[in-house]
Enzyme design. Sequence first.
Site, PDB file in Angstrom:
ATOM      1  N   GLU A  94       0.816  -1.210   0.000  1.00  0.00           N
ATOM      2  CA  GLU A  94       0.000   0.000   0.000  1.00  0.00           C
ATOM      3  C   GLU A  94       0.855   1.268   0.000  1.00  0.00           C
ATOM      4  OE1 GLU A  94      -3.851  -2.125   2.095  1.00  0.00           O
ATOM      5  OE2 GLU A  94      -2.978  -0.427   3.144  1.00  0.00           O
ATOM      6  N   CYS A 107       3.547   8.455   1.165  1.00  0.00           N
ATOM      7  CA  CYS A 107       4.073   7.482   2.122  1.00  0.00           C
ATOM      8  C   CYS A 107       4.293   6.162   1.377  1.00  0.00           C
ATOM      9  CB  CYS A 107       3.055   7.332   3.254  1.00  0.00           C
ATOM     10  SG  CYS A 107       3.570   6.201   4.530  1.00  0.00           S
ATOM     11  N   CYS A 114       6.537  -7.081   7.236  1.00  0.00           N
ATOM     12  CA  CYS A 114       7.668  -6.571   8.020  1.00  0.00           C
ATOM     13  C   CYS A 114       8.111  -7.643   8.998  1.00  0.00           C
ATOM     14  CB  CYS A 114       7.242  -5.304   8.776  1.00  0.00           C
ATOM     15  SG  CYS A 114       8.615  -4.465   9.592  1.00  0.00           S
ATOM     16  N   CYS A 118       6.442  -4.982  15.542  1.00  0.00           N
ATOM     17  CA  CYS A 118       6.155  -4.008  16.602  1.00  0.00           C
ATOM     18  C   CYS A 118       4.718  -4.258  17.073  1.00  0.00           C
ATOM     19  CB  CYS A 118       6.319  -2.576  16.095  1.00  0.00           C
ATOM     20  SG  CYS A 118       8.034  -2.203  15.665  1.00  0.00           S
ATOM     21  N   CYS A 121       1.537  -2.287  15.606  1.00  0.00           N
ATOM     22  CA  CYS A 121       1.533  -1.987  14.170  1.00  0.00           C
ATOM     23  C   CYS A 121       0.860  -3.109  13.399  1.00  0.00           C
ATOM     24  CB  CYS A 121       2.967  -1.807  13.684  1.00  0.00           C
ATOM     25  SG  CYS A 121       3.091  -1.580  11.898  1.00  0.00           S
ATOM     26  N   GLY A 168       6.934  -2.069   6.042  1.00  0.00           N
ATOM     27  CA  GLY A 168       8.308  -2.570   6.021  1.00  0.00           C
ATOM     28  C   GLY A 168       9.313  -1.720   6.759  1.00  0.00           C
ATOM     29  N   SER A 222      11.599   5.548  15.022  1.00  0.00           N
ATOM     30  CA  SER A 222      10.393   5.144  15.747  1.00  0.00           C
ATOM     31  C   SER A 222      10.773   4.821  17.186  1.00  0.00           C
ATOM     32  CB  SER A 222       9.758   3.924  15.072  1.00  0.00           C
ATOM     33  OG  SER A 222       9.239   4.314  13.830  1.00  0.00           O
ATOM     34  N   LEU A 223      10.689   5.821  18.029  1.00  0.00           N
ATOM     35  CA  LEU A 223      11.168   5.666  19.415  1.00  0.00           C
ATOM     36  C   LEU A 223      10.100   4.992  20.282  1.00  0.00           C
ATOM     37  CD1 LEU A 223      13.579   6.324  21.215  1.00  0.00           C
ATOM     38  CD2 LEU A 223      12.544   8.541  21.694  1.00  0.00           C
ATOM     39  N   HIS A 224       8.994   5.641  20.468  1.00  0.00           N
ATOM     40  CA  HIS A 224       7.789   5.079  21.092  1.00  0.00           C
ATOM     41  C   HIS A 224       7.870   4.735  22.577  1.00  0.00           C
ATOM     42  CE1 HIS A 224       6.316   5.152  17.090  1.00  0.00           C
ATOM     43  NE2 HIS A 224       6.889   4.041  16.686  1.00  0.00           N
ATOM     44  N   CYS A 342      -1.257   5.969   9.716  1.00  0.00           N
ATOM     45  CA  CYS A 342       0.004   5.357  10.160  1.00  0.00           C
ATOM     46  C   CYS A 342      -0.244   3.988  10.760  1.00  0.00           C
ATOM     47  CB  CYS A 342       0.616   6.163  11.294  1.00  0.00           C
ATOM     48  SG  CYS A 342       1.318   7.691  10.815  1.00  0.00           S
TER      49      CYS A 342
HETATM   50  N1  SAH Z   1       9.634   0.376   9.938  1.00  0.00           N
HETATM   51  C1  SAH Z   1       9.741   1.788   9.895  1.00  0.00           C
HETATM   52  C2  SAH Z   1       8.750   2.502   9.001  1.00  0.00           C
HETATM   53  C3  SAH Z   1       7.311   2.031   8.983  1.00  0.00           C
HETATM   54  S1  SAH Z   1       6.165   2.555  10.180  1.00  0.00           S
HETATM   55  C4  SAH Z   1       9.667   2.336  11.285  1.00  0.00           C
HETATM   56  O1  SAH Z   1       9.433   1.590  12.213  1.00  0.00           O
HETATM   57  O2  SAH Z   1       9.907   3.522  11.476  1.00  0.00           O
HETATM   58  C5  SAH Z   1       5.939   4.276  10.102  1.00  0.00           C
HETATM   59  C6  SAH Z   1       5.536   4.858  11.459  1.00  0.00           C
HETATM   60  O3  SAH Z   1       4.194   4.508  11.838  1.00  0.00           O
HETATM   61  C7  SAH Z   1       6.424   4.329  12.564  1.00  0.00           C
HETATM   62  O4  SAH Z   1       6.791   5.354  13.429  1.00  0.00           O
HETATM   63  C8  SAH Z   1       5.505   3.350  13.249  1.00  0.00           C
HETATM   64  O5  SAH Z   1       5.940   3.055  14.524  1.00  0.00           O
HETATM   65  C9  SAH Z   1       4.180   4.084  13.190  1.00  0.00           C
HETATM   66  N2  SAH Z   1       3.024   3.221  13.491  1.00  0.00           N
HETATM   67  C10 SAH Z   1       2.942   1.893  13.322  1.00  0.00           C
HETATM   68  N3  SAH Z   1       1.728   1.436  13.720  1.00  0.00           N
HETATM   69  C11 SAH Z   1       1.025   2.499  14.144  1.00  0.00           C
HETATM   70  C12 SAH Z   1      -0.319   2.680  14.633  1.00  0.00           C
HETATM   71  N4  SAH Z   1      -1.149   1.655  14.738  1.00  0.00           N
HETATM   72  N5  SAH Z   1      -0.703   3.918  14.978  1.00  0.00           N
HETATM   73  C13 SAH Z   1       0.136   4.967  14.817  1.00  0.00           C
HETATM   74  N6  SAH Z   1       1.403   4.875  14.337  1.00  0.00           N
HETATM   75  C14 SAH Z   1       1.851   3.651  14.002  1.00  0.00           C
END
Ligand code: SAH
Length: 374
Positions: A94, A107, A114, A118, A121, A168, A222-224, A342
């Site tokens: 997508e 995007c 992937c 995570c 995700c 990915g 992607s710190l989180h 996202c």
């Molecule tokens: N693998 C890479 C890029 C893909 S994800 C990465 O991890 O950065 C792009 C962004 O969307 C990342 O910051 C990811 O953590 C965030 N993301 C993933 N799932 C999400 C969700 N359900 N809600 C909001 N952001 C999300």
Amino acid sequence: MTVAKINLLGLDYQAMQDFFKTLGEKSYRAEQMLKAIHFHGVRDIEKLTTFSKPLREKMAAIADIRPPDVAFESTAPDGTHKWVIRLSDGNCIETVFIPETKRGTLCVSSQVGCVLNCDFCSTGKQGFSRNLDAAEIIGQVWVAARALSRENGYHDHAITNIVMMGMGEPLLNFDNVISSMNIMLDDFCYGLSKRRVTLSTAGVVPKMLELREKSDVALAVSLHAPNDELRDILVPINKKYPLKELMRVCRDYFKDEKRRYVTMEYVMLAGVNDQPIHAKQLIALLRDIPAKVNLIPFNPFPETIYKRSDMDTIDRFRLTLMDAGINCLTRKTRGEEIDAACGQLVGEVQDRTQRVARLAKKNQRRADPRQKEA
Ligand code: SAH
């Protein structure tokens, strides 16, 4: 056995020059070819009328221009547009376009599924099939640029920014991602500035160091989570490359360029990582790092255990960071109605990792506790 033709769509300037060299042609052909494919949208070698017929025939014998097919597309009420792209092996990925007043962001996906898994995700929950090749990555930009063209009512440069934030982990498909980003930056192709192409990574530390050597695009991480204990759960690659190592790379990443920052993405999960203590820890973690923080309201998907933090909590979190001198924004959620927000991109992945099957089994056991762990 028939040998597959070279797909010229995926060749960057260097590779295109090599291609014409092997045909005994001058290198300016590379520039003409890149412009024809990416600027004018040519997809048929026969249509390259500036090239002589014998040269076109020589090229067509070994190469072609194969953009990916669009399986499905939809537009959300806020103008966000999603393409589901079917690849030649049947897998689907997508791509999403997000129009804003002064810019339009595309995007782009880098892999089918992937491996990183995570926890919040939905791409991760699909499992992993394979890397995209360079033509499949830049092919998404090609498809979008054609659809968002003047003929279709858009202005000339609808795509002003590209983020490698689709499906990915781009750094685990390094060479193909570099080639396709070269094409995004190339003046003969899409001509985007290095500040308008962003690679987002979950923190593959050794590859971040390599990226720094090979490309000067913008970096998002992607710190989180502000501590290892929590990040091990949310972003499991943290077990391999913990925060100390990740932060060391971020600290030095733009050390030769003032006023360039690493964007830290931080998904807001109710009760999980959005409390005052987390804000405090985050401030300490980022104390000496040239960073800005993007808070992303969590986008839910079926079967997730997480919930989005409420807006008051997100605002409070942002103000705490800003009071500590950290540049912080809350990302607007776009395209939710068409599952284009996202972390909602799922495509159709032939799951080679069997992750989907394992998850289903686990959920079944939860529903029926008499079934023992396999
Ligand atoms: N693998 C890479 C890029 C893909 S994800 C990465 O991890 O950065 C792009 C962004 O969307 C990342 O910051 C990811 O953590 C965030 N993301 C993933 N799932 C999400 C969700 N359900 N809600 C909001 N952001 C999300």
